[in-house]
Design a protein around this motif. Structure first.
Motif, short mmCIF file in Angstrom:
data_model
loop_
_atom_site.label_atom_id
_atom_site.label_comp_id
_atom_site.label_asym_id
_atom_site.label_seq_id
_atom_site.Cartn_x
_atom_site.Cartn_y
_atom_site.Cartn_z
N UNK A 51 0.72 -1.02 -0.01
CA UNK A 51 -0.11 -0.03 -0.06
C UNK A 51 0.79 1.22 -0.29
N UNK A 52 2.14 1.27 -0.11
CA UNK A 52 2.96 2.36 -0.33
C UNK A 52 3.51 3.02 0.83
N UNK A 53 3.69 2.33 1.87
CA UNK A 53 4.24 3.29 3.01
C UNK A 53 5.49 3.44 2.93
N UNK A 54 6.50 2.87 2.12
CA UNK A 54 7.73 3.48 1.85
C UNK A 54 7.75 4.28 0.59
N UNK A 55 7.21 3.79 -0.33
CA UNK A 55 6.99 4.77 -1.74
C UNK A 55 6.60 6.20 -1.51
N UNK A 56 5.62 6.14 -0.83
CA UNK A 56 4.80 7.51 -0.77
C UNK A 56 5.69 8.65 -0.51
N UNK A 57 6.16 8.52 0.92
CA UNK A 57 7.16 9.37 1.56
C UNK A 57 8.48 9.41 0.79
N UNK A 58 8.88 8.24 0.21
CA UNK A 58 10.18 8.77 -0.42
C UNK A 58 10.15 9.63 -1.65
N UNK A 59 8.87 9.39 -2.20
CA UNK A 59 8.72 10.20 -3.74
C UNK A 59 8.30 11.37 -3.46
N UNK A 60 8.02 11.75 -2.05
CA UNK A 60 7.33 13.26 -1.85
C UNK A 60 8.39 13.96 -1.60
N UNK A 61 9.52 13.72 -0.86
CA UNK A 61 10.76 14.52 -0.54
C UNK A 61 11.83 13.89 -0.31
N UNK A 62 13.04 14.71 -0.34
CA UNK A 62 14.31 14.19 -0.12
C UNK A 62 15.05 13.88 -1.27
N UNK A 63 15.95 13.14 -1.29
CA UNK A 63 17.01 12.75 -2.66
C UNK A 63 16.44 12.02 -3.34
#
Length: 245
Positions: A51-63
Motif C-alpha cells: 500500500x506504499x508506506x515506503x514509496x509515498x514518503x520517498x517519492x514526496x521529498x528528499x533525495x
C-alpha cells in the motif's frame, strides 16, 4: 467465505495494523540514506510496494523525490495505496521494464524470497536485467540464525478493528523455509486463510546467489542503524550493485 491466497487481502489486512508510523519512518530514513547518493539515472522501483508506506514518503521529498515507482501484484493493495507515487501491477518474476532502464530497486520483509529456489534465481536475474550497470538493489529479510532458532511458533491476537488473527509456523531447517498458516476472521464474519513458505538463506549462500545472478554485495547490515550483522541481529539488510561491464 474463505479465501486461500496469502499475499492479497489476507496479508494486507493482517500486517498493516503492526506497521507503526515510527517503524515506517525509520525504514524510510534508511532507504533514503542507502539510495540517496545513487548517481545512476533512472527510476527506483519498490518491488512489492504493497500500500506504499515506503514509496509515498520517498517519492514526496528528499533525495529520491520524483524517482520512485511502485510495483505490486495485489490489486487491492494498489487500490488502497497511499497517494503520491505511480505504480504498475506486475509479477516480480516478469518485470515490465526495459533492459537497463532502472537506477535502483528495493524490497522489504523477505518479499523477494517467497518463491522456489529456482524462481529466486530467475527473479534476481530479472532485477539485474532491468538495472543499469552500477544500479543498486537494497533488500531486507530476517537473518537465518534468528529464524532457525524459533522452531515452532504460534500466535493469536485481536486487531484494533475487531478482527481475530491467528497463525502457526514451523521452520524447516533442511529446506531453509519458514512455513506457516495464517487465518484472519474479519468483523463481518469472513474468514481469510492462507499458507506461506518463505526461504531464508544463510549469508554465505545469499552472497553466492547474488553473485551468481549478476550482483556484487556492497554492504551487509544487521539493523536500521547500519551496524554489522551479528548473532543477535533482528534484521538482515543487504545492498548490492549490478556489475559494470
Amino acid at each position: 467465505m474463505t479465501t486461500s491466497r496469502f499475499f492479497g487481502e489476507l496479508y494486507l489486512r493482517s500486517t498493516r495494523p503492526f506497521l507503526s508510523a515510527e517503524t515506517t519512518a525509520r525504514e524510510v530514513a534508511y532507504l533514503r540514506e542507502s539510495l540517496g547518493d545513487l548517481e545512476v539515472p533512472g527510476a527506483i522501483v519498490d518491488l512489492g510496494c504493497g500500500h506504499g508506506r515506503h514509496a509515498a514518503p520517498l517519492n514526496a521529498e528528499g533525495p529520491l523525490a520524483g524517482r520512485i515507482l511502485g510495483l505490486e501484484l495485489d490489486a487491492l493493495s494498489l487500490r488502497e495505496r497511499l497517494p503520491g507515487f505511480p505504480a504498475v501491477r506486475a509479477d516480480l518474476r516478469a518485470l515490465p521494464f526495459r533492459t537497463g532502464s532502472l537506477a535502483g530497486a528495493y524490497s522489504w520483509y523477505s518479499t523477494l524470497f517467497v518463491f522456489s529456489d529456482e524462481e529466486h534465481v530467475a527473479l534476481l536475474r530479472e532485477v539485474a536485467r532491468c538495472l543499469r550497470p552500477g544500479g543498486r538493489l537494497v533488500f531486507h529479510t530476517v537473518p537465518h540464525a534468528r529464524i532457525s532458532s524459533q522452531g515452532e511458533a504460534t500466535f493469536s491476537t485481536r486487531l484494533p478493528d475487531g478482527s481475530l488473527l491467528s497463525e502457526e509456523s514451523h521452520f524447516d531447517a533442511v529446506r531453509g523455509r519458514d512455513e506457516g498458516h495464517r487465518r484472519l476472521t474479519l468483523p463481518d464474519g469472513r474468514l481469510l486463510s492462507g499458507r506461506y513458505s518463505i526461504r531464508y538463506y544463510p549469508l554465505a549462500e545469499l552472497t553466492q546467489l547474488l553473485e551468481f545472478t549478476g550482483f556484487s554485495v556492497l554492504w551487509v547490515h544487521g539493523g536500521l542503524e547500519g551496524g554489522p550483522l551479528t548473532d543477535a541481529s533482528m534484521d538482515l539488510i543487504v545492498g548490492a550493485a549490478t556489475r559494470r561491464s
